[in-house]
Design a protein around this motif. Structure first.
Motif, PDB file in Angstrom:
ATOM      1  N   ASN A  48       0.946  -1.298   0.025  1.00  0.00           N
ATOM      2  CA  ASN A  48      -0.324  -0.808  -0.132  1.00  0.00           C
ATOM      3  C   ASN A  48       1.171   1.338   0.027  1.00  0.00           C
ATOM      4  OD1 ASN A  48       1.068  -0.206   2.859  1.00  0.00           O
ATOM      5  ND2 ASN A  48      -0.570   0.856   3.118  1.00  0.00           N
ATOM      6  N   CYS A  49       0.659   2.443  -0.024  1.00  0.00           N
ATOM      7  CA  CYS A  49       0.508   3.866   0.281  1.00  0.00           C
ATOM      8  C   CYS A  49      -0.149   4.746   0.459  1.00  0.00           C
ATOM      9  CB  CYS A  49       1.160   4.516  -1.507  1.00  0.00           C
ATOM     10  SG  CYS A  49       2.137   3.780  -2.095  1.00  0.00           S
ATOM     11  N   TRP A  50      -0.193   4.608   2.085  1.00  0.00           N
ATOM     12  CA  TRP A  50      -1.262   5.357   2.612  1.00  0.00           C
ATOM     13  C   TRP A  50      -0.595   6.854   3.210  1.00  0.00           C
ATOM     14  CZ3 TRP A  50      -3.354   0.995   5.618  1.00  0.00           C
ATOM     15  CH2 TRP A  50      -4.241  -0.026   4.998  1.00  0.00           C
ATOM     16  N   ALA A  51      -1.922   7.412   3.562  1.00  0.00           N
ATOM     17  CA  ALA A  51      -1.754   9.348   3.977  1.00  0.00           C
ATOM     18  C   ALA A  51      -0.311  10.004   3.254  1.00  0.00           C
ATOM     19  CB  ALA A  51      -1.789   8.866   5.477  1.00  0.00           C
ATOM     20  N   ILE A  79       5.834  -3.387   3.332  1.00  0.00           N
ATOM     21  CA  ILE A  79       6.344  -4.250   2.657  1.00  0.00           C
ATOM     22  C   ILE A  79       6.259  -5.576   3.910  1.00  0.00           C
ATOM     23  CG2 ILE A  79       8.874  -4.997   1.784  1.00  0.00           C
ATOM     24  CD1 ILE A  79       9.135  -2.195   1.677  1.00  0.00           C
ATOM     25  N   THR A  80       5.458  -6.319   2.807  1.00  0.00           N
ATOM     26  CA  THR A  80       5.862  -7.966   3.669  1.00  0.00           C
ATOM     27  C   THR A  80       7.327  -8.343   4.118  1.00  0.00           C
ATOM     28  OG1 THR A  80       3.406  -8.619   2.188  1.00  0.00           O
ATOM     29  CG2 THR A  80       4.794 -10.299   2.711  1.00  0.00           C
ATOM     30  N   GLU A 118      -0.605 -10.279  13.424  1.00  0.00           N
ATOM     31  CA  GLU A 118      -1.571 -10.581  12.918  1.00  0.00           C
ATOM     32  C   GLU A 118      -3.457  -9.313  12.752  1.00  0.00           C
ATOM     33  OE1 GLU A 118      -2.168 -13.035  10.590  1.00  0.00           O
ATOM     34  OE2 GLU A 118      -0.297 -13.805  10.577  1.00  0.00           O
ATOM     35  N   LYS A 119      -3.127  -8.814  14.260  1.00  0.00           N
ATOM     36  CA  LYS A 119      -4.271  -8.128  14.016  1.00  0.00           C
ATOM     37  C   LYS A 119      -4.195  -7.328  12.820  1.00  0.00           C
ATOM     38  CE  LYS A 119      -5.929  -9.738  17.738  1.00  0.00           C
ATOM     39  NZ  LYS A 119      -6.187  -9.068  19.498  1.00  0.00           N
ATOM     40  N   ASP A 120      -4.925  -5.633  12.725  1.00  0.00           N
ATOM     41  CA  ASP A 120      -5.271  -5.136  11.323  1.00  0.00           C
ATOM     42  C   ASP A 120      -4.455  -5.409  10.221  1.00  0.00           C
ATOM     43  OD1 ASP A 120      -5.786  -2.770  13.507  1.00  0.00           O
ATOM     44  OD2 ASP A 120      -4.524  -2.189  13.818  1.00  0.00           O
ATOM     45  N   ASN A 121      -5.087  -6.840  10.377  1.00  0.00           N
ATOM     46  CA  ASN A 121      -4.608  -7.247   8.421  1.00  0.00           C
ATOM     47  C   ASN A 121      -3.151  -7.488   8.322  1.00  0.00           C
ATOM     48  OD1 ASN A 121      -5.183  -8.629   6.606  1.00  0.00           O
ATOM     49  ND2 ASN A 121      -6.155  -6.000   5.323  1.00  0.00           N
ATOM     50  N   GLY A 122      -2.210  -7.143   9.452  1.00  0.00           N
ATOM     51  CA  GLY A 122      -0.733  -7.634   8.792  1.00  0.00           C
ATOM     52  C   GLY A 122       0.034  -6.087   8.877  1.00  0.00           C
ATOM     53  N   TYR A 123      -1.010  -5.592   9.024  1.00  0.00           N
ATOM     54  CA  TYR A 123      -0.014  -4.706   8.436  1.00  0.00           C
ATOM     55  C   TYR A 123       0.599  -3.602   9.084  1.00  0.00           C
ATOM     56  CZ  TYR A 123      -3.305  -3.672   4.497  1.00  0.00           C
ATOM     57  OH  TYR A 123      -4.509  -3.130   3.277  1.00  0.00           O
ATOM     58  N   ASN A 124       1.612  -3.158   8.993  1.00  0.00           N
ATOM     59  CA  ASN A 124       2.943  -3.489   9.305  1.00  0.00           C
ATOM     60  C   ASN A 124       3.826  -1.939   9.176  1.00  0.00           C
ATOM     61  OD1 ASN A 124       5.294  -3.223  11.692  1.00  0.00           O
ATOM     62  ND2 ASN A 124       5.985  -5.030  11.286  1.00  0.00           N
ATOM     63  N   VAL A 130       3.047  12.053  14.399  1.00  0.00           N
ATOM     64  CA  VAL A 130       2.803  10.357  13.424  1.00  0.00           C
ATOM     65  C   VAL A 130       1.628  10.195  14.850  1.00  0.00           C
ATOM     66  CG1 VAL A 130       5.376  10.673  12.629  1.00  0.00           C
ATOM     67  CG2 VAL A 130       4.561   9.413  15.074  1.00  0.00           C
ATOM     68  N   LYS A 131       1.123   9.181  14.031  1.00  0.00           N
ATOM     69  CA  LYS A 131       0.405   7.773  14.935  1.00  0.00           C
ATOM     70  C   LYS A 131       0.981   6.921  15.766  1.00  0.00           C
ATOM     71  CE  LYS A 131      -3.940   5.040  14.387  1.00  0.00           C
ATOM     72  NZ  LYS A 131      -5.040   4.684  13.422  1.00  0.00           N
ATOM     73  N   ASP A 132       1.034   6.110  16.181  1.00  0.00           N
ATOM     74  CA  ASP A 132       2.062   4.661  17.083  1.00  0.00           C
ATOM     75  C   ASP A 132       0.340   3.892  16.313  1.00  0.00           C
ATOM     76  OD1 ASP A 132       2.068   2.635  17.897  1.00  0.00           O
ATOM     77  OD2 ASP A 132       3.276   3.447  19.708  1.00  0.00           O
ATOM     78  N   GLU A 133       0.630   3.089  15.003  1.00  0.00           N
ATOM     79  CA  GLU A 133      -0.443   2.251  14.982  1.00  0.00           C
ATOM     80  C   GLU A 133      -0.452   1.100  15.584  1.00  0.00           C
ATOM     81  OE1 GLU A 133      -3.138   1.749  11.261  1.00  0.00           O
ATOM     82  OE2 GLU A 133      -3.268   2.863  13.029  1.00  0.00           O
ATOM     83  N   THR A 134       0.162   0.962  16.748  1.00  0.00           N
ATOM     84  CA  THR A 134      -0.034  -0.566  17.130  1.00  0.00           C
ATOM     85  C   THR A 134      -0.648  -0.760  17.973  1.00  0.00           C
ATOM     86  OG1 THR A 134       2.886  -0.212  17.974  1.00  0.00           O
ATOM     87  CG2 THR A 134       1.365  -1.588  19.121  1.00  0.00           C
ATOM     88  N   ARG A 135      -1.012  -2.518  17.645  1.00  0.00           N
ATOM     89  CA  ARG A 135      -2.701  -3.004  18.003  1.00  0.00           C
ATOM     90  C   ARG A 135      -2.553  -3.955  19.005  1.00  0.00           C
ATOM     91  NH1 ARG A 135      -6.716  -3.684  19.506  1.00  0.00           N
ATOM     92  NH2 ARG A 135      -8.684  -4.380  18.710  1.00  0.00           N
ATOM     93  N   GLU A 136      -0.863  -4.206  19.694  1.00  0.00           N
ATOM     94  CA  GLU A 136      -1.298  -5.315  20.220  1.00  0.00           C
ATOM     95  C   GLU A 136      -0.197  -5.460  21.240  1.00  0.00           C
ATOM     96  OE1 GLU A 136      -3.335  -9.039  19.486  1.00  0.00           O
ATOM     97  OE2 GLU A 136      -1.543  -9.027  18.095  1.00  0.00           O
TER      98      GLU A 136
END
Length: 311
Positions: free
Chosen positions: A125-128, A148-149, A158-164, A207-213
């Protein structure tokens, strides 16, 4: 003689007053609604708190590039050439970002898809994307979040569809040729939604800290002496006990004002600070058009506002 001097003083005062009035800036908020399918929305404010939609909250520019044809997260800045330059998210899964420019915010150039991550096979992806202009070097930095996988496995979930995500950037002087893509910010966590402004001799990155777990989903700050970094470790969160994203910031006198999307609550928030350390919640003082999502704030002139308000 006294009458002549008095007349000259009155004339001088009137000239200064007129100059001050002409220099007054209007705040302009660029944003999207729903999924970004109808394009660019604009609202204005004279105090930076109460916002009124322009064009009856209809789109100023419909998206034309990418397979999804979206215009999410529109970021507009006034460039060193005096023109307005905009980038945006074109798709949930494309490796490109959108770009267009305008002289008046009404009539826009042909939209271009910039394939920033096309050479990265594992890019998801390329977001924001955002743009910051470096006046000293007379160049623009475009930056965005990409997953990048296989990269940064230490923060994979695995949460948030595995986005990192991490933040990446490219440099350009003309939006036609671009420097090789480089990593801009790896704070040791899943990071997204960076926006960068100059403060004195340093650059400030929100920035946003997108950490899910365990869940973070909050906003933090980092600093650098150079626009391209390296940036410091991220600060402690300055947003509260809610999920926040899409920060956009501006200076109102001595105060920093940061707007952000409380996306799970489906409302906008705002914080004010003089030192970027101590923050006051001013969310109750702001009002935006219904359905406003993730955008950017810039200043325009009274004449530019009149152009935007023409039927």
């Amino acid at each position: 003689m006294k009458k002549i001097i008095l007349s000259l003083l009155i004339i001088s005062f009137c000239i200064q007053l007129k100059a001050q009035e002409s220099d007054k800036s209007i705040y302009l908020f660029s944003y999207f609604k729903n999924n970004g399918q109808d394009g660019l929305h604009l609202a204005y404010s004279r105090d930076g708190l109460k916002w009124e939609a322009l064009k009856n909250d209809q789109s100023f520019l419909k998206p034309e590039v990418s397979k999804d044809k979206l215009m999410r997260d529109p970021c507009i800045i006034r460039g060193g050439d005096g023109n307005f330059h905009m980038v945006w998210t074109v798709s949930w899964t494309d490796k490109t970002i959108g770009y267009a420019w305008s002289k008046d915010l009404v009539n826009w150039s042909q939209q271009v898809a910039i394939p920033v991550m096309a050479k990265e096979e594992g890019a998801r992806n390329c977001w924001a994307p955002e743009i910051t202009y470096d006046a000293k070097k007379k160049q623009y930095m475009i930056y965005w979040a990409t997953t990048i996988t296989g990269k940064f496995p230490e923060t994979f979930s695995e949460k948030d569809n595995g986005y990192n995500h991490r933040m990446y950037y490219t440099l350009t002087k003309d939006f036609k040729s671009f420097s090789p893509i480089k990593l801009l910010y790896d704070p040791g966590f899943n990071v997204i939604d960076a926006t960068i402004l100059k403060e004195g001799k340093k650059w400030v990155m929100f920035v946003k800290d997108e950490t899910r777990e365990p869940a973070q989903k909050n906003l933090k700050i980092a600093y650098s002496k150079k626009l391209t970094g390296p940036y410091t470790s991220a600060s402690k969160p300055f947003t509260g006990n809610y999920w926040a994203e899409g920060p956009t910031a501006y200076k109102n006198g001595d105060n920093w004002i940061v707007y952000f999307d409380k996306y799970t609550l489906k409302q906008y928030g705002a914080l004010s600070s003089k030192d970027l350390i101590n923050w006051d919640d001013i969310s109750s003082q702001i009002s935006l058009p219904k359905g406003t999502r993730h955008g950017s704030i810039l200043k325009i002139s009274e004449q530019e506002l009149k152009t935007l308000m023409q039927p």
